[in-house]
Design a protein around this motif. Structure first.
Motif, mmCIF file in Angstrom:
data_model
loop_
_atom_site.group_PDB
_atom_site.id
_atom_site.type_symbol
_atom_site.label_atom_id
_atom_site.label_comp_id
_atom_site.label_asym_id
_atom_site.label_seq_id
_atom_site.Cartn_x
_atom_site.Cartn_y
_atom_site.Cartn_z
ATOM 1 N N MET A 117 -3.586 -7.909 8.532
ATOM 2 C CA MET A 117 -2.358 -8.271 9.240
ATOM 3 C C MET A 117 -1.399 -7.086 9.199
ATOM 4 N N TYR A 118 -0.724 -6.815 10.320
ATOM 5 C CA TYR A 118 0.136 -5.647 10.437
ATOM 6 C C TYR A 118 1.477 -6.061 11.034
ATOM 7 N N LEU A 119 2.561 -5.705 10.347
ATOM 8 C CA LEU A 119 3.900 -6.017 10.820
ATOM 9 C C LEU A 119 4.720 -4.734 10.900
ATOM 10 N N VAL A 120 5.466 -4.595 12.000
ATOM 11 C CA VAL A 120 6.421 -3.506 12.149
ATOM 12 C C VAL A 120 7.794 -4.135 12.343
ATOM 13 N N ASN A 121 8.677 -3.868 11.404
ATOM 14 C CA ASN A 121 10.012 -4.467 11.425
ATOM 15 C C ASN A 121 9.948 -5.984 11.558
ATOM 16 N N GLY A 122 8.950 -6.581 10.887
ATOM 17 C CA GLY A 122 8.819 -8.020 10.840
ATOM 18 C C GLY A 122 8.047 -8.647 11.978
ATOM 19 N N THR A 123 7.620 -7.849 12.945
ATOM 20 C CA THR A 123 6.882 -8.359 14.105
ATOM 21 C C THR A 123 5.415 -7.975 13.996
ATOM 22 N N VAL B 182 12.080 -7.774 4.690
ATOM 23 C CA VAL B 182 10.991 -7.193 3.888
ATOM 24 C C VAL B 182 10.316 -8.286 3.072
ATOM 25 N N LYS B 183 11.120 -9.080 2.388
ATOM 26 C CA LYS B 183 10.585 -10.141 1.534
ATOM 27 C C LYS B 183 9.799 -11.163 2.352
ATOM 28 N N ASN B 184 10.352 -11.569 3.487
ATOM 29 C CA ASN B 184 9.665 -12.552 4.334
ATOM 30 C C ASN B 184 8.354 -11.999 4.884
ATOM 31 N N SER B 185 8.326 -10.702 5.179
ATOM 32 C CA SER B 185 7.089 -10.079 5.672
ATOM 33 C C SER B 185 6.012 -10.111 4.600
ATOM 34 N N ILE B 186 6.414 -9.824 3.366
ATOM 35 C CA ILE B 186 5.458 -9.864 2.252
ATOM 36 C C ILE B 186 4.913 -11.274 2.069
ATOM 37 N N ILE B 187 5.788 -12.264 2.107
ATOM 38 C CA ILE B 187 5.360 -13.656 1.933
ATOM 39 C C ILE B 187 4.441 -14.090 3.074
ATOM 40 N N GLU B 188 4.781 -13.688 4.293
ATOM 41 C CA GLU B 188 3.951 -14.062 5.438
ATOM 42 C C GLU B 188 2.542 -13.477 5.317
ATOM 43 N N ILE B 189 2.445 -12.208 4.978
ATOM 44 C CA ILE B 189 1.132 -11.583 4.836
ATOM 45 C C ILE B 189 0.374 -12.211 3.670
ATOM 46 N N SER B 190 1.069 -12.447 2.562
ATOM 47 C CA SER B 190 0.426 -13.028 1.378
ATOM 48 C C SER B 190 -0.210 -14.375 1.671
ATOM 49 N N VAL C 113 4.272 -2.217 1.609
ATOM 50 C CA VAL C 113 5.460 -2.079 2.452
ATOM 51 C C VAL C 113 5.913 -0.630 2.406
ATOM 52 N N LEU C 114 6.064 -0.034 3.567
ATOM 53 C CA LEU C 114 6.542 1.338 3.666
ATOM 54 C C LEU C 114 7.782 1.371 4.553
ATOM 55 N N ILE C 115 8.837 1.962 4.049
ATOM 56 C CA ILE C 115 10.037 2.197 4.848
ATOM 57 C C ILE C 115 10.064 3.683 5.158
ATOM 58 N N SER D 283 4.599 -3.154 7.170
ATOM 59 C CA SER D 283 4.024 -4.038 6.154
ATOM 60 C C SER D 283 2.598 -4.365 6.543
ATOM 61 N N PHE D 284 1.673 -4.306 5.579
ATOM 62 C CA PHE D 284 0.283 -4.572 5.930
ATOM 63 C C PHE D 284 -0.523 -5.021 4.719
ATOM 64 N N TYR D 285 -1.652 -5.603 5.021
ATOM 65 C CA TYR D 285 -2.581 -6.070 3.988
ATOM 66 C C TYR D 285 -3.605 -4.988 3.689
ATOM 67 N N GLN D 286 -3.967 -4.889 2.415
ATOM 68 C CA GLN D 286 -4.997 -3.950 1.978
ATOM 69 C C GLN D 286 -6.023 -4.695 1.143
ATOM 70 N N ASN D 287 -7.300 -4.420 1.377
ATOM 71 C CA ASN D 287 -8.369 -5.076 0.633
ATOM 72 C C ASN D 287 -8.299 -4.737 -0.858
ATOM 73 N N PRO D 288 -8.888 -5.594 -1.705
ATOM 74 C CA PRO D 288 -8.919 -5.306 -3.146
ATOM 75 C C PRO D 288 -9.567 -3.966 -3.431
ATOM 76 N N GLN D 289 -9.057 -3.279 -4.448
ATOM 77 C CA GLN D 289 -9.611 -1.993 -4.855
ATOM 78 C C GLN D 289 -10.501 -2.191 -6.073
ATOM 79 N N ALA D 290 -11.637 -1.542 -6.044
ATOM 80 C CA ALA D 290 -12.558 -1.626 -7.185
ATOM 81 C C ALA D 290 -12.025 -0.794 -8.340
ATOM 82 N N ILE D 291 -12.064 -1.356 -9.536
ATOM 83 C CA ILE D 291 -11.640 -0.641 -10.735
ATOM 84 C C ILE D 291 -12.880 -0.083 -11.429
ATOM 85 N N PRO D 292 -12.936 1.208 -11.680
ATOM 86 C CA PRO D 292 -14.117 1.789 -12.333
ATOM 87 C C PRO D 292 -14.411 1.106 -13.661
ATOM 88 N N PRO D 293 -15.673 0.921 -13.988
ATOM 89 C CA PRO D 293 -16.025 0.256 -15.253
ATOM 90 C C PRO D 293 -15.630 1.062 -16.481
#
Length: 282
Positions: free
Chosen positions: A1-7, A67-75, A85-87, A100-110
């Motif tokens: 999901m991708y939002l620019v200025n909340g849209t 900003v907060k509402n965008s985070i909640i919407e994506i979450s 979130v990048l300003i 504001s955008f979603y990023q897939n989980p990152q693998a943590i090295p063992p």
């Protein structure tokens, strides 16, 4: 999901011109929030740090409610992963856009291994940290950090551990550091110019609540070689054991498991309160 200025926009439109100051000057600030079954952990703390970064870098007039509402919407659309979130400054000194955008989980090295590296670009405790100083801003200008990580990778390490000119331990390029002696936990102090890590904030909170013995301290590279155990902290890493710094090996303290369990409990508590607020507003 991708939002620019909340849209919401399509990914093909989620971009910015090369002329923007964010591109060729690195003029921007950001936050990354981890999702736990759709819950953005530490949301209010992240928003407060973002406000501080914006103040330090003169991003005026930011709508933090948006900003907060965008985070909640994506979450609400994802179970795990991250919301970023990048300003970012556009092509004028005063203008900016909120991405504001979603990023897939990152693998943590063992296995986590760190190579110590001098960081001449880092404040490193050489300058006074005061509220209006640039020190501590979570800026998008991460080129030096990335370079340090790459150097460590090329030598076979997971990442770098940054030290100042006196070999005092600072932080990692994208994480905070902690160490354990006996049953006592330590983290570097903010006077060294390190980032005010949200995960570090929670660790200190556990100490204030007497759930752990936690203190801020300064330690040199030679001294950290002799401690019982070392771990790293970040949005993605809630106390991950470090098996080696340079050529020095460590054993995993059982206290690290205790810390990890406290983070799990804190996530559940905050998630329950968050859900209550959401239910009340609907």
């Amino acid at each position: 999901m991708y939002l620019v200025n909340g849209t919401e926009v399509e990914k093909v439109n989620f971009n910015l011109p090369i002329e923007n100051l964010a591109v060729w000057r690195g003029d921007g600030v950001f936050e990354a929030i981890k999702l736990h079954d759709g819950f953005p952990f530490g949301l209010n703390r992240h928003i407060e740090r973002l406000k501080d970064s914006c103040k330090k870098q003169y991003f005026n007039g930011v709508n933090f409610e948006l900003v907060k509402n965008s985070i909640i919407e994506i979450s609400s659309k994802y179970k795990s992963g991250y919301v970023r979130v990048l300003i970012l400054r556009n092509d004028s000194d005063e203008g900016f856009d909120i991405f504001s955008f979603y990023q897939n989980p990152q693998a943590i090295p063992p296995v986590i291994t760190l190579e110590s590296q001098f960081a001449p670009w880092h404040p490193g405790g050489d300058y006074e940290v005061y509220p209006d100083s640039l020190i501590g801003s979570k800026s998008t200008s991460y080129a030096y950090n990335v370079r340090q990580t790459r150097e460590a990778n090329q030598k076979g390490y997971t990442d770098a551990l940054l030290v100042n000119s006196k070999q005092v331990i600072l932080e990692g390029p994208t994480f905070s550091i902690g160490w354990i002696d006996g049953n006592e936990v330590f983290v570097p102090d903010l006077g060294l110019g390190i980032l005010n890590s949200i995960t570090r904030q929670y660790l200190l909170k556990f100490g204030d609540e007497k759930k752990l013995k936690v203190n801020c301290a300064r330690i040199t590279l030679q001294e950290i070689y002799k401690v019982d155990s070392v771990f790293i902290l970040s949005t993605a890493k809630h106390a991950v054991f470090v098996s080696k710094i340079d050529d020095n090996l460590y054993s995993e303290s059982p206290v690290i498991k205790d810390i990890q369990e406290l983070y799990k409990q804190e996530v559940l508590l905050e998630k329950a309160r968050f859900q209550e607020v959401i239910n009340e507003t609907h």
